[in-house]
Motif scaffolding. Structure first.
Motif, PDB file in Angstrom:
ATOM      1  N   ASP A 146       1.049  -1.099   0.004  1.00 11.90           N
ATOM      2  CA  ASP A 146       0.014   0.012  -0.103  1.00 11.90           C
ATOM      3  C   ASP A 146       0.834   1.259   0.177  1.00 11.90           C
ATOM      4  O   ASP A 146       1.360   1.697   0.875  1.00 11.90           O
ATOM      5  N   LEU A 147       1.281   1.764  -1.226  1.00 14.40           N
ATOM      6  CA  LEU A 147       1.901   2.908  -1.455  1.00 14.40           C
ATOM      7  C   LEU A 147       1.638   3.982  -0.643  1.00 14.40           C
ATOM      8  O   LEU A 147       2.393   5.018   0.105  1.00 14.40           O
ATOM      9  N   GLU A 148       0.491   4.453  -0.719  1.00 17.67           N
ATOM     10  CA  GLU A 148      -0.199   5.641  -0.166  1.00 17.67           C
ATOM     11  C   GLU A 148       0.079   5.653   1.428  1.00 17.67           C
ATOM     12  O   GLU A 148       0.768   6.644   2.036  1.00 17.67           O
ATOM     13  N   ARG A 149      -0.334   4.491   1.890  1.00 19.63           N
ATOM     14  CA  ARG A 149      -0.065   4.345   3.361  1.00 19.63           C
ATOM     15  C   ARG A 149       1.633   4.413   3.752  1.00 19.63           C
ATOM     16  O   ARG A 149       1.979   5.018   4.780  1.00 19.63           O
ATOM     17  N   ALA A 150       2.204   3.699   2.960  1.00 17.34           N
ATOM     18  CA  ALA A 150       3.687   3.642   3.141  1.00 17.34           C
ATOM     19  C   ALA A 150       4.287   4.970   3.223  1.00 17.34           C
ATOM     20  O   ALA A 150       5.278   5.386   3.803  1.00 17.34           O
ATOM     21  N   LEU A 151       3.729   5.978   2.113  1.00 17.42           N
ATOM     22  CA  LEU A 151       4.558   7.152   1.844  1.00 17.42           C
ATOM     23  C   LEU A 151       4.037   8.066   3.023  1.00 17.42           C
ATOM     24  O   LEU A 151       4.715   9.139   3.354  1.00 17.42           O
ATOM     25  N   ALA A 152       2.601   8.095   3.475  1.00 18.33           N
ATOM     26  CA  ALA A 152       2.193   8.680   4.509  1.00 18.33           C
ATOM     27  C   ALA A 152       2.763   8.535   5.981  1.00 18.33           C
ATOM     28  O   ALA A 152       2.823   9.395   6.765  1.00 18.33           O
ATOM     29  N   THR A 153       2.869   7.277   6.217  1.00 18.87           N
ATOM     30  CA  THR A 153       3.307   6.853   7.588  1.00 18.87           C
ATOM     31  C   THR A 153       4.423   6.310   7.830  1.00 18.87           C
ATOM     32  O   THR A 153       4.939   5.861   8.867  1.00 18.87           O
ATOM     33  N   GLY A 154       4.989   5.676   6.545  1.00 16.06           N
ATOM     34  CA  GLY A 154       6.173   4.657   6.763  1.00 16.06           C
ATOM     35  C   GLY A 154       5.824   3.222   7.051  1.00 16.06           C
ATOM     36  O   GLY A 154       6.858   2.609   7.466  1.00 16.06           O
ATOM     37  N   GLU A 155       4.556   2.968   7.430  1.00 21.50           N
ATOM     38  CA  GLU A 155       4.167   1.595   7.644  1.00 21.50           C
ATOM     39  C   GLU A 155       4.060   0.793   6.326  1.00 21.50           C
ATOM     40  O   GLU A 155       3.404   1.249   5.354  1.00 21.50           O
ATOM     41  N   LYS A 156       4.675  -0.399   6.278  1.00 23.70           N
ATOM     42  CA  LYS A 156       4.498  -1.521   5.416  1.00 23.70           C
ATOM     43  C   LYS A 156       3.150  -2.139   5.417  1.00 23.70           C
ATOM     44  O   LYS A 156       3.160  -2.876   6.528  1.00 23.70           O
ATOM     45  N   ARG A 157       2.264  -1.938   4.582  1.00 25.38           N
ATOM     46  CA  ARG A 157       0.814  -2.561   4.847  1.00 25.38           C
ATOM     47  C   ARG A 157       0.505  -3.078   3.572  1.00 25.38           C
ATOM     48  O   ARG A 157       0.850  -2.494   2.687  1.00 25.38           O
ATOM     49  N   PHE A 158       0.144  -4.390   3.425  1.00 26.89           N
ATOM     50  CA  PHE A 158      -0.339  -5.153   2.214  1.00 26.89           C
ATOM     51  C   PHE A 158      -1.542  -4.900   1.734  1.00 26.89           C
ATOM     52  O   PHE A 158      -2.698  -4.601   2.555  1.00 26.89           O
ATOM     53  N   GLU A 159      -1.802  -4.477   0.558  1.00 22.38           N
ATOM     54  CA  GLU A 159      -3.002  -4.273  -0.135  1.00 22.38           C
ATOM     55  C   GLU A 159      -3.480  -5.515  -1.004  1.00 22.38           C
ATOM     56  O   GLU A 159      -2.741  -5.805  -2.121  1.00 22.38           O
ATOM     57  N   PRO A 160      -4.530  -6.103  -0.368  1.00 24.31           N
ATOM     58  CA  PRO A 160      -4.879  -7.496  -0.902  1.00 24.31           C
ATOM     59  C   PRO A 160      -5.368  -7.326  -2.295  1.00 24.31           C
ATOM     60  O   PRO A 160      -5.947  -6.142  -2.677  1.00 24.31           O
ATOM     61  N   GLY A 161      -5.230  -8.280  -3.268  1.00 26.62           N
ATOM     62  CA  GLY A 161      -5.550  -8.122  -4.557  1.00 26.62           C
ATOM     63  C   GLY A 161      -7.033  -8.906  -4.980  1.00 26.62           C
ATOM     64  O   GLY A 161      -7.698  -9.297  -3.934  1.00 26.62           O
ATOM     65  N   LEU A 162      -6.994  -9.248  -6.212  1.00 29.38           N
ATOM     66  CA  LEU A 162      -8.159  -9.996  -6.823  1.00 29.38           C
ATOM     67  C   LEU A 162      -8.378 -11.389  -6.135  1.00 29.38           C
ATOM     68  O   LEU A 162      -9.389 -11.955  -5.871  1.00 29.38           O
ATOM     69  N   LEU A 163      -7.261 -11.872  -5.761  1.00 30.71           N
ATOM     70  CA  LEU A 163      -7.102 -13.469  -5.278  1.00 30.71           C
ATOM     71  C   LEU A 163      -7.765 -13.186  -3.560  1.00 30.71           C
ATOM     72  O   LEU A 163      -8.596 -14.260  -3.508  1.00 30.71           O
ATOM     73  N   ALA A 164      -7.550 -12.363  -3.129  1.00 30.87           N
ATOM     74  CA  ALA A 164      -8.087 -12.247  -1.687  1.00 30.87           C
ATOM     75  C   ALA A 164      -9.593 -11.961  -1.731  1.00 30.87           C
ATOM     76  O   ALA A 164     -10.334 -12.265  -1.230  1.00 30.87           O
ATOM     77  N   LYS A 165     -10.030 -11.066  -2.743  1.00 31.10           N
ATOM     78  CA  LYS A 165     -11.180 -10.654  -2.928  1.00 31.10           C
ATOM     79  C   LYS A 165     -12.330 -11.911  -3.475  1.00 31.10           C
ATOM     80  O   LYS A 165     -13.391 -12.116  -3.073  1.00 31.10           O
ATOM     81  N   ALA A 166     -11.505 -12.658  -4.192  1.00 32.45           N
ATOM     82  CA  ALA A 166     -12.297 -14.079  -4.773  1.00 32.45           C
ATOM     83  C   ALA A 166     -12.263 -15.173  -3.680  1.00 32.45           C
ATOM     84  O   ALA A 166     -12.738 -16.439  -3.866  1.00 32.45           O
ATOM     85  N   ASN A 167     -11.693 -15.004  -2.448  1.00 29.95           N
ATOM     86  CA  ASN A 167     -11.433 -16.304  -1.588  1.00 29.95           C
ATOM     87  C   ASN A 167     -12.924 -16.541  -1.150  1.00 29.95           C
ATOM     88  O   ASN A 167     -13.841 -15.678  -0.758  1.00 29.95           O
ATOM     89  N   ARG A 168     -13.394 -17.965  -1.258  1.00 30.07           N
ATOM     90  CA  ARG A 168     -14.357 -18.665  -0.861  1.00 30.07           C
ATOM     91  C   ARG A 168     -15.530 -18.429  -2.046  1.00 30.07           C
ATOM     92  O   ARG A 168     -16.670 -18.773  -1.632  1.00 30.07           O
ATOM     93  N   GLY A 169     -15.123 -17.826  -3.160  1.00 30.98           N
ATOM     94  CA  GLY A 169     -16.067 -17.604  -4.172  1.00 30.98           C
ATOM     95  C   GLY A 169     -15.687 -18.244  -5.570  1.00 30.98           C
ATOM     96  O   GLY A 169     -15.161 -19.346  -5.484  1.00 30.98           O
ATOM     97  N   PHE A 170     -15.996 -17.217  -6.539  1.00 34.19           N
ATOM     98  CA  PHE A 170     -15.481 -17.850  -7.932  1.00 34.19           C
ATOM     99  C   PHE A 170     -14.611 -16.598  -8.577  1.00 34.19           C
ATOM    100  O   PHE A 170     -14.871 -15.394  -8.383  1.00 34.19           O
ATOM    101  N   LEU A 171     -13.610 -17.164  -9.184  1.00 29.43           N
ATOM    102  CA  LEU A 171     -12.836 -16.138 -10.124  1.00 29.43           C
ATOM    103  C   LEU A 171     -12.998 -16.545 -11.648  1.00 29.43           C
ATOM    104  O   LEU A 171     -12.740 -17.445 -12.033  1.00 29.43           O
ATOM    105  N   TYR A 172     -13.388 -15.547 -12.131  1.00 30.45           N
ATOM    106  CA  TYR A 172     -13.655 -15.686 -13.725  1.00 30.45           C
ATOM    107  C   TYR A 172     -13.057 -14.989 -14.524  1.00 30.45           C
ATOM    108  O   TYR A 172     -12.775 -13.931 -14.432  1.00 30.45           O
ATOM    109  N   ILE A 173     -12.482 -15.943 -15.561  1.00 26.13           N
ATOM    110  CA  ILE A 173     -11.472 -15.264 -16.679  1.00 26.13           C
ATOM    111  C   ILE A 173     -12.173 -15.443 -18.060  1.00 26.13           C
ATOM    112  O   ILE A 173     -11.929 -16.684 -18.552  1.00 26.13           O
ATOM    113  N   ASP A 174     -12.437 -14.423 -18.491  1.00 26.18           N
ATOM    114  CA  ASP A 174     -13.074 -14.577 -19.986  1.00 26.18           C
ATOM    115  C   ASP A 174     -11.873 -14.451 -20.767  1.00 26.18           C
ATOM    116  O   ASP A 174     -10.985 -13.627 -20.625  1.00 26.18           O
ATOM    117  N   GLU A 175     -11.818 -14.974 -21.692  1.00 25.72           N
ATOM    118  CA  GLU A 175     -10.752 -15.154 -22.954  1.00 25.72           C
ATOM    119  C   GLU A 175      -9.530 -15.490 -22.244  1.00 25.72           C
ATOM    120  O   GLU A 175      -8.299 -14.422 -22.549  1.00 25.72           O
TER     121      GLU A 175
END
Length: 338
Positions: free
Chosen positions: A110-139
């Protein structure tokens, strides 16, 4: 959130719908690859199935959709903060765009947080959002190979591991991977295609009555989505109950040695590479038996799922113009008749 098209209102496309139901019952199948013509209801079917499933229980405020009953620790300590609080959320359906970057898929600093506070924080991606559900990829056949590799690895392991930018993150990413594509626009490498559990072919209906019925239903849904969905509420509930019962029944479905022999002989007869075919055939037949309300896998269950489980694992035979599906059907008939 808009009203999804009812799953049971989809006309025809039996093989695709059956494959999606089996994947919903047995996530270990490894997902479904749908090849076919454009405009044949591929994404509609996946969205409809996700919308059909009941809301899932999650820990409030968790960015990874953690289940309250899950005993594994969450990297953000969500259960400790939330205590015994539980909320309900729709089953996730994530549509992965072709232009998505690796950072967007797996997550990043999370660059915005890192620049503002100096804290290294992970920003979850689409894989985290899809947890326990469906991940659909057309084409999916147009997606970059390294991203397909990454997605398949995570789909199999159920975890997303990120080692970059000074971060070392491991979080749950258990989802049903659904890919679709048009073979005319390019094919997946055989090594990647083999990683999908099931493969189905979807074609534009040739029956005039079926085509007219599809147009009628789509038009009715566009004009009155809520009323149209209400017309199929009973059949949707019946399908939902069937999935729920099959999930409970699945661990108890018995697979005898004779069915294992049949599966091994079938894979050998059609020349399937590796042993992933036998394992997928076993899991698919068990899921099919569970959906059928049976306690034991029979030969007809194996026959019903054989084409879906094996068609994408065969080498092309230029001397056989029946295609992989025809070769499998012929092999099944010969083995059952023996």
């Amino acid at each position: 959130m808009g009203t999804p098209f009812p799953f049971t209102a989809i006309v025809g496309q039996h093989e695709m719908k059956q494959a999606l139901l089996m994947a919903a019952v047995e996530p270990r199948l490894g997902g479904v690859m749908v090849f076919g013509d454009r405009g044949t209801g591929k994404s509609t079917a996946v969205r409809a199935l996700a919308g059909l499933l009941p809301p899932m229980k999650v820990v409030p405020g968790c960015r990874y959709g953690c289940a309250p009953a899950d005993t594994s620790p969450c990297i953000e300590g969500c259960r400790e903060r939330a205590g015994k609080a539980v909320i309900e959320a729709p089953v996730p359906f994530v549509d992965l765009p072709l232009g998505a970057t690796e950072d967007r898929v797996v997550g990043s600093l999370d660059l915005e947080r890192a620049l503002a506070t100096g804290e290294k924080r992970f920003e979850p991606g689409l894989l985290a959002k899809a947890n326990r559900g469906f991940l659909y990829i057309d084409e999916i056949n147009l997606l970059e190979d390294h991203l397909v590799d990454l997605l398949l690895d995570v789909a199999v392991s159920g975890q997303n591991v990120v080692e970059r930018e000074g971060l070392s993150i491991r979080h749950p990413a258990r989802f049903i991977l659904i890919g679709s594509g048009n073979p005319e626009e390019g094919e997946l490498r055989p090594q990647l295609l083999d990683r999908f559990g099931l493969s189905v072919d979807v074609r534009t209906p040739s029956d005039l009555g079926e085509r007219i019925e599809i147009v009628k239903r789509c038009d009715r849904f566009d004009r009155d989505p809520v009323g149209f969905a209400a017309d199929f509420a009973a059949s949707e509930k019946e399908t939902l109950d069937s999935i729920a019962k099959a999930r409970v029944r699945l661990p108890k479905v018995h697979v005898g040695d004779d069915m294992l022999v049949l599966g091994a002989r079938l894979c050998s007869a059609v020349g399937a590479d590796g042993l992933r075919g036998e394992l997928t055939l076993l899991r698919a037949a068990r899921a099919q038996a569970a959906l059928s309300g049976k306690k034991e896998v029979k030969a007809h269950h194996v026959a019903e799922v054989a084409t879906m489980a094996l068609r994408h694992r065969l080498r092309r035979n230029v001397l056989d113009d029946t295609g992989s599906a025809g070769r499998i059907t012929r092999a099944v008939s010969e083995l059952l008749a023996a």
